[in-house]
Design a protein around this motif. Structure first.
Motif, PDB file in Angstrom:
ATOM      1  N   UNK A   1      15.444   7.989   1.527  1.00  0.00           N
ATOM      2  CA  UNK A   1      15.758   9.361   1.142  1.00  0.00           C
ATOM      3  C   UNK A   1      14.573  10.294   1.316  1.00  0.00           C
ATOM      4  N   UNK A   2      13.357   9.797   1.117  1.00  0.00           N
ATOM      5  CA  UNK A   2      12.146  10.570   1.384  1.00  0.00           C
ATOM      6  C   UNK A   2      11.142   9.672   2.099  1.00  0.00           C
ATOM      7  N   UNK A   3      10.170  10.284   2.742  1.00  0.00           N
ATOM      8  CA  UNK A   3       9.157   9.537   3.486  1.00  0.00           C
ATOM      9  C   UNK A   3       7.942   9.240   2.614  1.00  0.00           C
ATOM     10  N   UNK A   4       7.349   8.078   2.845  1.00  0.00           N
ATOM     11  CA  UNK A   4       6.078   7.743   2.198  1.00  0.00           C
ATOM     12  C   UNK A   4       4.943   8.410   2.954  1.00  0.00           C
ATOM     13  N   UNK A   5       3.839   8.642   2.263  1.00  0.00           N
ATOM     14  CA  UNK A   5       2.650   9.173   2.920  1.00  0.00           C
ATOM     15  C   UNK A   5       1.818   8.064   3.550  1.00  0.00           C
ATOM     16  N   UNK A   6       2.001   6.842   3.081  1.00  0.00           N
ATOM     17  CA  UNK A   6       1.233   5.719   3.623  1.00  0.00           C
ATOM     18  C   UNK A   6       1.809   4.407   3.161  1.00  0.00           C
ATOM     19  N   UNK A   7       1.413   3.342   3.846  1.00  0.00           N
ATOM     20  CA  UNK A   7       1.878   2.015   3.491  1.00  0.00           C
ATOM     21  C   UNK A   7       2.904   1.483   4.472  1.00  0.00           C
TER      22      UNK A   7
ATOM     23  N   UNK B   1       0.791  -1.223   0.000  1.00  0.00           N
ATOM     24  CA  UNK B   1       0.000   0.000   0.000  1.00  0.00           C
ATOM     25  C   UNK B   1       0.823   1.273   0.000  1.00  0.00           C
ATOM     26  N   UNK B   2       1.958   1.271  -0.704  1.00  0.00           N
ATOM     27  CA  UNK B   2       2.856   2.419  -0.708  1.00  0.00           C
ATOM     28  C   UNK B   2       2.203   3.607  -1.417  1.00  0.00           C
ATOM     29  N   UNK B   3       2.174   4.746  -0.724  1.00  0.00           N
ATOM     30  CA  UNK B   3       1.538   5.941  -1.273  1.00  0.00           C
ATOM     31  C   UNK B   3       2.438   7.159  -1.099  1.00  0.00           C
ATOM     32  N   UNK B   4       2.405   8.031  -2.108  1.00  0.00           N
ATOM     33  CA  UNK B   4       3.153   9.275  -2.027  1.00  0.00           C
ATOM     34  C   UNK B   4       2.544  10.297  -2.960  1.00  0.00           C
ATOM     35  N   UNK B   5       2.372  11.511  -2.442  1.00  0.00           N
ATOM     36  CA  UNK B   5       1.874  12.621  -3.253  1.00  0.00           C
ATOM     37  C   UNK B   5       2.791  13.819  -3.071  1.00  0.00           C
ATOM     38  N   UNK B   6       2.894  14.629  -4.109  1.00  0.00           N
ATOM     39  CA  UNK B   6       3.566  15.914  -4.030  1.00  0.00           C
ATOM     40  C   UNK B   6       2.515  16.973  -4.330  1.00  0.00           C
ATOM     41  N   UNK B   7       2.060  17.643  -3.292  1.00  0.00           N
ATOM     42  CA  UNK B   7       0.938  18.558  -3.458  1.00  0.00           C
ATOM     43  C   UNK B   7      -0.305  17.783  -3.857  1.00  0.00           C
ATOM     44  N   UNK B   8      -0.945  18.207  -4.946  1.00  0.00           N
ATOM     45  CA  UNK B   8      -2.143  17.528  -5.430  1.00  0.00           C
ATOM     46  C   UNK B   8      -1.822  16.390  -6.399  1.00  0.00           C
TER      47      UNK B   8
ATOM     48  N   UNK C   1      -0.663  12.820  -7.239  1.00  0.00           N
ATOM     49  CA  UNK C   1      -0.454  11.489  -6.658  1.00  0.00           C
ATOM     50  C   UNK C   1       0.615  10.780  -7.485  1.00  0.00           C
ATOM     51  N   UNK C   2       1.724  10.429  -6.842  1.00  0.00           N
ATOM     52  CA  UNK C   2       2.840   9.798  -7.545  1.00  0.00           C
ATOM     53  C   UNK C   2       2.802   8.282  -7.369  1.00  0.00           C
ATOM     54  N   UNK C   3       2.517   7.812  -6.177  1.00  0.00           N
ATOM     55  CA  UNK C   3       2.366   6.380  -5.912  1.00  0.00           C
ATOM     56  C   UNK C   3       1.007   6.160  -5.270  1.00  0.00           C
ATOM     57  N   UNK C   4       0.254   5.230  -5.836  1.00  0.00           N
ATOM     58  CA  UNK C   4      -1.138   5.055  -5.434  1.00  0.00           C
ATOM     59  C   UNK C   4      -1.400   3.604  -5.015  1.00  0.00           C
ATOM     60  N   UNK C   5      -0.845   3.220  -3.869  1.00  0.00           N
ATOM     61  CA  UNK C   5      -1.093   1.884  -3.350  1.00  0.00           C
ATOM     62  C   UNK C   5      -0.251   0.810  -4.013  1.00  0.00           C
ATOM     63  N   UNK C   6       1.071   0.968  -3.983  1.00  0.00           N
ATOM     64  CA  UNK C   6       1.982   0.027  -4.648  1.00  0.00           C
ATOM     65  C   UNK C   6       2.361  -1.106  -3.698  1.00  0.00           C
ATOM     66  N   UNK C   7       2.235  -2.340  -4.174  1.00  0.00           N
ATOM     67  CA  UNK C   7       2.643  -3.533  -3.430  1.00  0.00           C
ATOM     68  C   UNK C   7       3.826  -4.185  -4.147  1.00  0.00           C
TER      69      UNK C   7
END
Length: 320
Positions: free
Chosen positions: A58-64, A14-21, A23-29
Protein backbone atom coordinates in the motif's frame (compact mmCIF):
# COMPACT_ATOMS: atom_id res chain seq x y z
CA UNK A 1 14.96 -21.26 15.11
CA UNK A 2 15.04 -19.06 11.96
CA UNK A 3 12.82 -20.55 9.26
CA UNK A 4 14.55 -21.65 6.05
CA UNK A 5 13.91 -19.51 2.93
CA UNK A 6 11.57 -22.15 1.48
CA UNK A 7 9.52 -22.05 4.68
CA UNK A 8 9.53 -18.27 5.06
CA UNK A 9 6.36 -16.44 4.03
CA UNK A 10 7.53 -12.95 4.98
CA UNK A 11 11.14 -11.77 5.24
CA UNK A 12 12.02 -8.14 5.90
CA UNK A 13 15.54 -6.85 6.50
CA UNK A 14 16.43 -3.30 7.50
CA UNK A 15 12.93 -1.94 6.86
CA UNK A 16 12.89 1.85 7.08
CA UNK A 17 10.22 4.49 6.66
CA UNK A 18 9.96 8.17 7.53
CA UNK A 19 7.23 10.75 7.11
CA UNK A 20 9.00 14.06 6.83
CA UNK A 21 11.38 14.33 9.78
CA UNK A 22 9.55 11.61 11.73
CA UNK A 23 11.22 8.21 11.62
CA UNK A 24 8.47 5.59 11.82
CA UNK A 25 10.44 2.40 11.10
CA UNK A 26 14.13 2.31 11.93
CA UNK A 27 15.72 -0.86 10.59
CA UNK A 28 13.07 -3.53 11.27
CA UNK A 29 13.94 -7.20 10.64
CA UNK A 30 11.11 -9.74 10.46
CA UNK A 31 10.86 -13.44 9.63
CA UNK A 32 7.47 -15.15 9.46
CA UNK A 33 7.32 -18.89 8.82
CA UNK A 34 4.85 -20.30 6.33
CA UNK A 35 1.59 -21.57 7.80
CA UNK A 36 2.05 -19.81 11.15
CA UNK A 37 0.24 -17.02 12.98
CA UNK A 38 2.48 -14.04 13.64
CA UNK A 39 1.36 -11.11 15.78
CA UNK A 40 2.88 -7.63 15.73
CA UNK A 41 2.23 -5.63 18.90
CA UNK A 42 3.12 -2.09 19.86
CA UNK A 43 1.78 1.10 21.45
CA UNK A 44 0.23 4.00 19.55
CA UNK A 45 2.57 5.30 16.88
CA UNK A 46 4.97 2.36 17.13
CA UNK A 47 4.76 1.71 13.37
CA UNK A 48 2.51 -1.38 13.22
CA UNK A 49 0.11 -0.02 10.64
CA UNK A 50 2.95 1.38 8.57
CA UNK A 51 4.62 -2.04 8.60
CA UNK A 52 1.45 -3.74 7.35
CA UNK A 53 0.93 -1.06 4.69
CA UNK A 54 4.45 -1.60 3.38
CA UNK A 55 4.29 -5.40 3.42
CA UNK A 56 0.95 -5.33 1.61
CA UNK A 57 2.22 -2.89 -1.09
CA UNK A 58 0.00 0.00 0.00
CA UNK A 59 2.96 2.34 0.59
CA UNK A 60 6.65 2.20 -0.30
CA UNK A 61 9.48 1.68 2.15
CA UNK A 62 12.38 4.12 2.20
CA UNK A 63 14.89 1.31 2.63
CA UNK A 64 15.35 -2.37 3.29
CA UNK A 65 14.59 -5.62 1.50
CA UNK A 66 11.26 -7.43 1.68
CA UNK A 67 10.05 -10.74 0.28
CA UNK A 68 6.43 -11.82 0.66
CA UNK A 69 5.32 -15.29 -0.48
CA UNK A 70 8.57 -15.59 -2.42
CA UNK A 71 8.12 -12.30 -4.31
CA UNK A 72 10.48 -9.34 -4.05
CA UNK A 73 8.34 -6.43 -2.86
CA UNK A 74 10.33 -3.80 -4.77
CA UNK A 75 10.70 -5.74 -8.05
CA UNK A 76 7.42 -7.64 -8.13
CA UNK A 77 4.68 -5.84 -6.19
CA UNK A 78 2.04 -7.35 -8.48
CA UNK A 79 3.22 -10.83 -7.52
CA UNK A 80 2.93 -9.89 -3.84
CA UNK A 81 -0.59 -8.53 -4.31
CA UNK A 82 -1.66 -11.71 -6.11
CA UNK A 83 -0.47 -13.83 -3.16
CA UNK A 84 -1.98 -11.86 -0.25
CA UNK A 85 -5.24 -10.65 1.24
CA UNK A 86 -5.72 -7.72 3.58
CA UNK A 87 -8.63 -7.52 6.01
CA UNK A 88 -8.76 -4.30 7.99
CA UNK A 89 -10.61 -3.37 11.12
CA UNK A 90 -13.06 -1.48 8.90
CA UNK A 91 -15.08 -3.88 6.78
CA UNK A 92 -14.93 -3.76 2.98
CA UNK A 93 -18.37 -5.36 2.72
CA UNK A 94 -20.91 -3.59 0.47
CA UNK A 95 -24.05 -3.17 2.58
CA UNK A 96 -26.36 -2.98 -0.46
CA UNK A 97 -25.26 -6.41 -1.71
CA UNK A 98 -26.15 -9.75 -0.21
CA UNK A 99 -23.40 -11.90 1.24
CA UNK A 100 -23.45 -14.05 -1.87
CA UNK A 101 -23.28 -11.01 -4.18
CA UNK A 102 -20.29 -9.62 -2.25
CA UNK A 103 -18.42 -12.87 -2.78
CA UNK A 104 -19.38 -13.14 -6.45
CA UNK A 105 -18.18 -9.57 -6.96
CA UNK A 106 -14.80 -10.53 -5.50
CA UNK A 107 -14.73 -13.59 -7.77
CA UNK A 108 -15.32 -11.34 -10.78
CA UNK A 109 -12.51 -9.03 -9.65
CA UNK A 110 -10.22 -12.07 -9.48
CA UNK A 111 -11.27 -12.98 -13.05
CA UNK A 112 -12.78 -16.30 -12.10
CA UNK A 113 -15.20 -17.77 -14.59
CA UNK A 114 -18.91 -17.50 -13.85
CA UNK A 115 -19.16 -21.13 -12.75
CA UNK A 116 -15.90 -21.12 -10.77
CA UNK A 117 -16.87 -17.89 -9.04
CA UNK A 118 -20.20 -19.19 -7.90
CA UNK A 119 -18.68 -22.45 -6.69
CA UNK A 120 -16.07 -20.49 -4.77
CA UNK A 121 -18.76 -18.25 -3.23
CA UNK A 122 -20.87 -21.25 -2.22
CA UNK A 123 -17.87 -22.98 -0.64
CA UNK A 124 -16.92 -19.89 1.38
CA UNK A 125 -20.50 -19.27 2.51
CA UNK A 126 -20.60 -22.81 3.84
CA UNK A 127 -17.12 -22.60 5.38
CA UNK A 128 -17.96 -19.40 7.26
CA UNK A 129 -21.43 -20.51 8.34
CA UNK A 130 -23.21 -17.89 6.23
CA UNK A 131 -25.41 -20.10 4.06
CA UNK A 132 -28.69 -19.09 5.75
CA UNK A 133 -27.82 -15.40 5.39
CA UNK A 134 -26.34 -15.70 1.89
CA UNK A 135 -29.19 -13.88 0.13
CA UNK A 136 -29.85 -11.29 2.78
CA UNK A 137 -28.42 -7.75 2.46
CA UNK A 138 -25.12 -7.40 4.31
CA UNK A 139 -26.62 -4.38 6.09
CA UNK A 140 -28.71 -6.84 8.13
CA UNK A 141 -25.68 -8.84 9.31
CA UNK A 142 -24.40 -8.79 12.88
CA UNK A 143 -20.88 -7.57 13.59
CA UNK A 144 -19.55 -11.12 13.77
CA UNK A 145 -21.25 -12.10 10.49
CA UNK A 146 -19.82 -9.04 8.74
CA UNK A 147 -16.31 -9.89 9.94
CA UNK A 148 -16.69 -13.46 8.71
CA UNK A 149 -17.98 -12.25 5.35
CA UNK A 150 -15.16 -9.72 5.09
CA UNK A 151 -12.58 -12.43 5.71
CA UNK A 152 -14.32 -14.79 3.30
CA UNK A 153 -14.13 -12.10 0.61
CA UNK A 154 -10.38 -11.91 1.16
CA UNK A 155 -10.12 -15.67 0.59
CA UNK A 156 -11.79 -15.68 -2.81
CA UNK A 157 -8.39 -15.33 -4.48
CA UNK A 158 -6.93 -18.21 -2.42
CA UNK A 159 -4.18 -16.07 -0.79
CA UNK A 160 -1.05 -17.59 0.75
CA UNK A 161 -0.60 -14.72 3.24
CA UNK A 162 -3.38 -12.83 5.03
CA UNK A 163 -2.88 -9.55 6.88
CA UNK A 164 -5.50 -9.21 9.63
CA UNK A 165 -5.73 -5.78 11.23
CA UNK A 166 -7.65 -6.05 14.51
CA UNK A 167 -10.09 -8.69 13.21
CA UNK A 168 -12.18 -8.99 16.39
CA UNK A 169 -12.50 -5.38 17.53
CA UNK A 170 -16.02 -4.77 18.80
CA UNK A 171 -17.13 -8.40 18.60
CA UNK A 172 -18.93 -10.20 21.41
CA UNK A 173 -17.10 -13.09 23.15
CA UNK A 174 -18.82 -15.82 21.10
CA UNK A 175 -18.05 -14.08 17.79
CA UNK A 176 -14.43 -13.58 18.89
CA UNK A 177 -14.10 -17.30 19.60
CA UNK A 178 -15.60 -18.13 16.22
CA UNK A 179 -13.11 -15.84 14.49
CA UNK A 180 -10.25 -17.42 16.45
CA UNK A 181 -11.31 -20.86 15.24
CA UNK A 182 -11.40 -19.65 11.64
CA UNK A 183 -7.93 -18.09 11.96
CA UNK A 184 -6.49 -21.30 13.44
CA UNK A 185 -8.10 -23.37 10.67
CA UNK A 186 -6.58 -21.12 8.02
CA UNK A 187 -3.11 -21.51 9.50
CA UNK A 188 -3.60 -25.27 9.82
CA UNK A 189 -4.37 -25.30 6.09
CA UNK A 190 -1.02 -23.67 5.30
CA UNK A 191 -2.07 -20.01 5.13
CA UNK A 192 0.23 -17.54 6.87
CA UNK A 193 -1.51 -15.04 9.15
CA UNK A 194 0.04 -11.65 10.00
CA UNK A 195 -2.06 -10.32 12.87
CA UNK A 196 -2.24 -6.96 14.57
CA UNK A 197 -4.54 -6.70 17.55
CA UNK A 198 -5.34 -4.46 20.48
CA UNK A 199 -6.17 -7.52 22.61
CA UNK A 200 -3.09 -9.05 24.20
CA UNK A 201 -5.04 -12.14 25.22
CA UNK A 202 -5.84 -12.64 21.53
CA UNK A 203 -2.16 -12.56 20.59
CA UNK A 204 -1.39 -14.92 23.47
CA UNK A 205 -4.15 -17.30 22.38
CA UNK A 206 -3.42 -17.35 18.65
CA UNK A 207 0.13 -16.39 17.83
CA UNK A 208 2.95 -18.85 17.23
CA UNK A 209 5.36 -15.94 17.44
CA UNK A 210 5.04 -12.33 18.58
CA UNK A 211 7.13 -9.26 17.83
CA UNK A 212 6.91 -6.09 19.92
CA UNK A 213 7.51 -2.83 18.09
CA UNK A 214 8.27 0.38 19.94
CA UNK A 215 9.30 3.73 18.46
CA UNK A 216 10.02 2.13 15.11
CA UNK A 217 12.30 -0.63 16.42
CA UNK A 218 11.66 -4.24 17.33
CA UNK A 219 12.37 -4.61 21.03
CA UNK A 220 11.57 -8.32 21.35
CA UNK A 221 10.55 -11.38 19.34
CA UNK A 222 9.64 -14.91 20.39
CA UNK A 223 6.83 -17.26 21.28
CA UNK A 224 4.34 -15.97 23.85
CA UNK A 225 5.86 -18.26 26.50
CA UNK A 226 9.40 -17.16 25.66
CA UNK A 227 8.46 -13.50 26.03
CA UNK A 228 6.65 -14.09 29.31
CA UNK A 229 9.63 -15.96 30.77
CA UNK A 230 11.83 -12.94 30.09
CA UNK A 231 9.85 -10.81 32.52
CA UNK A 232 10.41 -11.25 36.27
CA UNK A 233 7.42 -11.69 38.51
CA UNK A 234 6.47 -15.31 37.95
CA UNK A 235 6.06 -17.21 41.20
CA UNK A 236 4.55 -20.19 42.97
CA UNK A 237 2.26 -19.39 45.91
CA UNK A 238 1.99 -21.83 48.77
CA UNK A 239 -0.59 -21.52 51.54
CA UNK A 240 -0.32 -23.29 54.89
CA UNK A 241 -2.64 -23.80 57.82
CA UNK A 242 0.18 -24.21 60.36
CA UNK A 243 2.59 -21.33 61.09
CA UNK A 244 5.29 -23.86 61.98
CA UNK A 245 5.10 -25.40 58.51
CA UNK A 246 5.27 -21.91 57.00
CA UNK A 247 8.45 -21.29 59.03
CA UNK A 248 9.98 -24.52 57.74
CA UNK A 249 9.07 -23.68 54.13
CA UNK A 250 10.50 -20.16 54.50
CA UNK A 251 13.79 -21.59 55.77
CA UNK A 252 13.86 -24.14 52.95
CA UNK A 253 13.25 -21.48 50.29
CA UNK A 254 15.33 -18.58 51.48
CA UNK A 255 14.35 -16.37 48.54
CA UNK A 256 10.61 -16.66 49.23
CA UNK A 257 8.33 -13.79 50.20
CA UNK A 258 6.16 -14.71 53.18
CA UNK A 259 2.90 -13.31 54.47
CA UNK A 260 2.44 -14.25 58.12
CA UNK A 261 -1.18 -13.09 58.23
CA UNK A 262 -2.26 -15.08 55.18
CA UNK A 263 0.15 -17.95 55.99
CA UNK A 264 1.48 -17.89 52.42
CA UNK A 265 4.90 -18.13 50.86
CA UNK A 266 5.58 -16.72 47.40
CA UNK A 267 8.56 -18.35 45.67
CA UNK A 268 10.09 -16.91 42.44
CA UNK A 269 9.48 -19.24 39.51
CA UNK A 270 10.13 -19.08 35.76
CA UNK A 271 7.10 -21.13 34.76
CA UNK A 272 9.01 -24.08 33.29
CA UNK A 273 8.09 -27.68 34.05
CA UNK A 274 11.67 -28.45 35.10
CA UNK A 275 11.65 -25.70 37.73
CA UNK A 276 8.26 -26.80 39.00
CA UNK A 277 9.44 -30.38 39.40
CA UNK A 278 12.52 -29.18 41.28
CA UNK A 279 10.37 -27.11 43.63
CA UNK A 280 8.03 -30.03 44.34
CA UNK A 281 11.02 -32.28 45.00
CA UNK A 282 12.38 -29.80 47.56
CA UNK A 283 9.00 -29.74 49.30
CA UNK A 284 8.91 -33.53 49.36
CA UNK A 285 12.51 -33.86 50.59
CA UNK A 286 11.76 -31.45 53.46
CA UNK A 287 8.43 -33.21 54.26
CA UNK A 288 6.54 -29.97 53.76
CA UNK A 289 2.80 -30.22 53.08
CA UNK A 290 1.10 -27.16 51.58
CA UNK A 291 -2.68 -26.75 51.81
CA UNK A 292 -2.88 -24.82 48.53
CA UNK A 293 -0.52 -24.56 45.60
CA UNK A 294 -0.84 -22.14 42.66
CA UNK A 295 1.45 -21.06 39.83
CA UNK A 296 1.47 -17.44 38.69
CA UNK A 297 3.32 -16.44 35.52
CA UNK A 298 3.87 -13.07 33.87
CA UNK A 299 1.32 -12.36 31.15
CA UNK A 300 1.62 -10.34 27.95
CA UNK A 301 0.42 -7.23 29.79
CA UNK A 302 3.53 -7.49 31.97
CA UNK A 303 5.69 -8.10 28.90
CA UNK A 304 4.19 -5.17 27.02
CA UNK A 305 4.66 -2.74 29.90
CA UNK A 306 8.21 -3.93 30.65
CA UNK A 307 9.31 -3.61 27.01
CA UNK A 308 7.56 -0.40 26.01
CA UNK A 309 6.77 1.43 29.25
CA UNK A 310 3.14 1.68 28.16
CA UNK A 311 0.14 -0.10 29.70
CA UNK A 312 -1.67 -2.51 27.41
CA UNK A 313 -4.69 -0.19 27.11
CA UNK A 314 -2.53 1.88 24.74
CA UNK A 315 -1.86 -1.01 22.36
CA UNK A 316 -4.38 0.15 19.79
CA UNK A 317 -2.79 2.23 17.05
CA UNK A 318 -4.68 4.66 14.91
CA UNK A 319 -4.24 4.28 11.15
CA UNK A 320 -1.33 6.34 9.95
Amino acid sequence: MTPSPSRTAIAATGLRKSFGDTVVLDGVDLRVATGTIFSLLGPNGAGKTTTVQILSTLIRADGGEVHVAGHDLARDPAGVRAAIAVTGQFSAVDNLFTGEENLILMADLHHLSRGAGRRRAADLLDRFDLVEAARKPAATYSGGMRRRLDLAMGLVGDPRVIFLDEPTTGLDPRSRRTMWRIIRDLAAGGVTIFLTTQYLDEADELADRIAVLDQGRLVAQGTPDELKRRIPGGHVRLRFSDPAVLDLAARTFGDGQRDNDALTLQIPHDGTVRSLRALLSRLDDASIEADEFSVHTSDLDDVFFALTGHPSEQVKESVR
